[in-house]
Write a protein that holds these residues in place. Structure first.
Motif, mmCIF file in Angstrom:
data_model
loop_
_atom_site.group_PDB
_atom_site.id
_atom_site.type_symbol
_atom_site.label_atom_id
_atom_site.label_comp_id
_atom_site.label_asym_id
_atom_site.label_seq_id
_atom_site.Cartn_x
_atom_site.Cartn_y
_atom_site.Cartn_z
ATOM 1 N N ALA A 2 42.773 48.735 34.431
ATOM 2 C CA ALA A 2 41.520 48.812 33.687
ATOM 3 C C ALA A 2 40.318 48.792 34.632
ATOM 4 C CB ALA A 2 41.429 47.636 32.722
ATOM 5 N N THR A 3 39.257 49.438 34.190
ATOM 6 C CA THR A 3 38.000 49.422 34.937
ATOM 7 C C THR A 3 37.047 48.402 34.324
ATOM 8 O OG1 THR A 3 36.949 51.095 33.558
ATOM 9 C CG2 THR A 3 38.269 51.874 35.436
ATOM 10 N N ILE A 4 36.004 48.064 35.079
ATOM 11 C CA ILE A 4 34.993 47.138 34.574
ATOM 12 C C ILE A 4 34.326 47.715 33.324
ATOM 13 C CG2 ILE A 4 32.724 46.155 35.108
ATOM 14 C CD1 ILE A 4 33.725 45.579 37.896
ATOM 15 N N LYS A 5 34.135 49.056 33.319
ATOM 16 C CA LYS A 5 33.518 49.704 32.164
ATOM 17 C C LYS A 5 34.371 49.509 30.917
ATOM 18 C CE LYS A 5 31.859 54.168 30.455
ATOM 19 N NZ LYS A 5 31.715 55.618 30.744
ATOM 20 N N GLU A 6 35.686 49.688 31.045
ATOM 21 C CA GLU A 6 36.591 49.523 29.909
ATOM 22 C C GLU A 6 36.586 48.079 29.406
ATOM 23 O OE1 GLU A 6 39.972 52.935 30.864
ATOM 24 O OE2 GLU A 6 40.090 50.977 31.843
ATOM 25 N N ILE A 7 36.551 47.142 30.338
ATOM 26 C CA ILE A 7 36.500 45.723 29.951
ATOM 27 C C ILE A 7 35.219 45.445 29.178
ATOM 28 C CG2 ILE A 7 36.367 43.351 30.813
ATOM 29 C CD1 ILE A 7 38.066 44.315 33.223
#
Length: 330
Positions: A2-7
């Motif tokens: 996961a990316t920070i954006k998705e989180i």
């Protein structure tokens, strides 16, 4: 991964907030609930780029040791230092409470508890109102509900007896202290004493006259108990003693040396803890070494299993310990 954006999208917060939470930015002003939401989302999505701390969950370390016990037995001080150092190394949000603070002093937002000491039923019930994520060190007051990690004291006593028997001893004594019952306020037999009695009876060697038990695990108590053994038994003094702790054993050695009883030629002494003083007394003390660092690591591992893996079944861990042979045994 996961990316920070998705989180951020899943948690419903900004990318900046996610980034600063996962970097553990101490200047970030967000609620505890927001931090927990970010951590749980990152965990669920498998975010592993950085080691973030589940840790801002508040953890209480209940050091329920009396001032007298703290002064008399370095073991408790070593465990306290070990828990605090391990928590710091893992960046956990740990707050230490002492018995003098009282059980109601615990922050009601506490999510996990690590305990050492003796607790009344009322105190245990109170802890359960705060959280089910509880780990006990050195005791197991309720194995149906709480995790625990403790040295395998019964096995250590059995191994002492086995060692003595293998070396020709049949008159084996015990010197120890009682356990404290926080509910009745009185003393009860310690599990080391119970293990000694049962194992010696199994071997057909138990002699009630060779059992000496006090109320403390202190040097002066060990000295007094060994003096009592020497004066009451005379020539029938056992040739070997199992001693419940190094603090008691140091007092035993003082009494034996004072009475000019040869060690280990006439009497052997074997104890538990491997405190730093054990190698410097005369003669140096044979003792089981408790790996306090591993004990503390295991306690925190158990708590994090509950946080991260959502384990709900209680777990009890018994740690084996290794004997360190020195000159108090032959």
């Amino acid at each position: 991964m996961a990316t920070i954006k998705e989180i951020a999208e899943k948690a419903g917060v900004s990318i900046t907030t996610v980034s600063r939470v996962l970097k553990q930015d101490p200047t970030l002003s967000v609620t505890q609930e927001t931090r927990e939401k970010v951590y749980e989302t990152a965990q669920r999505l498998g975010y592993t780029k950085k080691r973030f701390k589940h840790s801002l969950k508040k953890i209480a370390f209940l050091y329920w040791i009396t001032e007298k016990e703290d002064l008399q037995d370095v073991y408790f001080q070593t465990v306290k230092k070990g828990v605090e150092e391990e928590a710091n190394e893992r960046q956990l949000n740990l707050t230490t409470y002492s018995i003098g603070d009282g059980i109601e002093a615990i922050d009601p937002q506490t999510k996990g508890v690590i305990c050492i000491g003796r607790f009344s039923k009322r105190e245990l019930d109170y802890i359960r109102t705060l959280t089910n994520d509880v780990v006990f060190i050195d005791t197991s007051p309720d194995e149906d509900h709480f995790d625990s990690v403790r040295p395998h004291l019964r096995r250590m006593i059995e191994r002492m007896v086995d060692y003595y028997m293998e070396n020709g001893h049949t008159a084996i004594g015990y010197i120890g202290g009682n356990d404290f019952d926080a509910d009745c306020g009185g003393y009860i037999p310690d599990r080391r004493e119970r293990a000694f009695k049962e194992y010696m009876e199994q071997k057909g060697l138990f002699d009630e006259r060779f059992l000496f038990v006090g109320d403390q695990y202190a040097v002066n108590e060990g000295y007094a108990l060994m003096k009592r053994a020497i004066h009451s038994l005379g020539d029938q003094l056992p040739t070997a003693f199992c001693v419940a702790s190094d603090s008691l054993a140091v007092g035993c050695l003082q009494a034996l040396n004072e009475e000019r009883i040869a060690l280990p030629e006439r009497v052997n002494v074997f104890s538990i803890n491997d405190a730093s003083i054990a190698q410097y007394v005369s003669p140096p003390l044979t003792t089981f070494r408790i790996d306090v660092k591993l004990l503390c690591q295991t306690a925190i591992d158990l708590l994090l299993e509950r946080f991260v893996d959502k384990r709900t079944s209680p777990k009890t861990v018994l740690m084996s310990c290794n004997p360190i042979f020195r000159k108090s045994t032959s």
